[in-house]
Write a protein that holds these residues in place. Structure first.
Motif, mmCIF file in Angstrom:
data_model
loop_
_atom_site.group_PDB
_atom_site.id
_atom_site.type_symbol
_atom_site.label_atom_id
_atom_site.label_comp_id
_atom_site.label_asym_id
_atom_site.label_seq_id
_atom_site.Cartn_x
_atom_site.Cartn_y
_atom_site.Cartn_z
ATOM 1 N N GLN A 1 0.824 -1.192 0.000
ATOM 2 C CA GLN A 1 0.000 0.000 0.000
ATOM 3 C C GLN A 1 0.869 1.256 0.000
ATOM 4 O O GLN A 1 2.034 1.204 0.380
ATOM 5 C CB GLN A 1 -0.916 -0.006 1.226
ATOM 6 C CG GLN A 1 -1.811 -1.222 1.285
ATOM 7 C CD GLN A 1 -2.460 -1.387 2.648
ATOM 8 O OE1 GLN A 1 -2.273 -0.603 3.550
ATOM 9 N NE2 GLN A 1 -3.237 -2.447 2.781
ATOM 10 N N ARG B 1 2.927 0.345 3.579
ATOM 11 C CA ARG B 1 2.172 -0.503 4.515
ATOM 12 C C ARG B 1 2.172 -1.900 3.924
ATOM 13 O O ARG B 1 1.858 -2.092 2.756
ATOM 14 C CB ARG B 1 0.764 0.022 4.688
ATOM 15 C CG ARG B 1 0.746 1.422 5.269
ATOM 16 C CD ARG B 1 -0.457 1.633 6.134
ATOM 17 N NE ARG B 1 -0.470 2.958 6.692
ATOM 18 C CZ ARG B 1 0.127 3.290 7.834
ATOM 19 N NH1 ARG B 1 0.804 2.380 8.509
ATOM 20 N NH2 ARG B 1 0.066 4.507 8.295
ATOM 21 N N SER C 1 0.169 -2.913 8.607
ATOM 22 C CA SER C 1 -1.029 -2.783 7.760
ATOM 23 C C SER C 1 -2.282 -3.178 8.537
ATOM 24 O O SER C 1 -2.219 -3.872 9.554
ATOM 25 C CB SER C 1 -0.893 -3.657 6.508
ATOM 26 O OG SER C 1 -1.009 -5.023 6.850
#
Length: 73
Positions: A27, A31, A38
């Protein structure tokens, strides 16, 4: 995925994968499940804690996750 993140993922890969979780791409903001930062990591750890009991820390959880053949890809 960067080489560094791929190395982290490989470190936690069990010799024999019993359960594979197909869950996420890296991400924005780096993340990532195996970086322990996360939402997926927190949710999976919480679910495992409810079933198997609390873990002392994130590393203990990841060791348990790996020892039981679990892997996130």
């Amino acid at each position: 995925m960067t080489e560094a993140l791929n190395q982290i993922r490989q470190f936690y890969k069990p010799q024999t994968v019993q359960i594979i979780f197909i869950t996420e791409a890296v991400q924005p903001g780096k993340r990532f499940f195996y970086l322990k930062n996360s939402n997926v990591f927190r949710a999976v750890k919480e679910a495992f804690s409810q079933v198997f009991g609390e873990f002392k820390n994130d590393e203990e959880f990841l060791a348990f996750f790996k020892e039981n053949g679990c892997y996130v890809d």
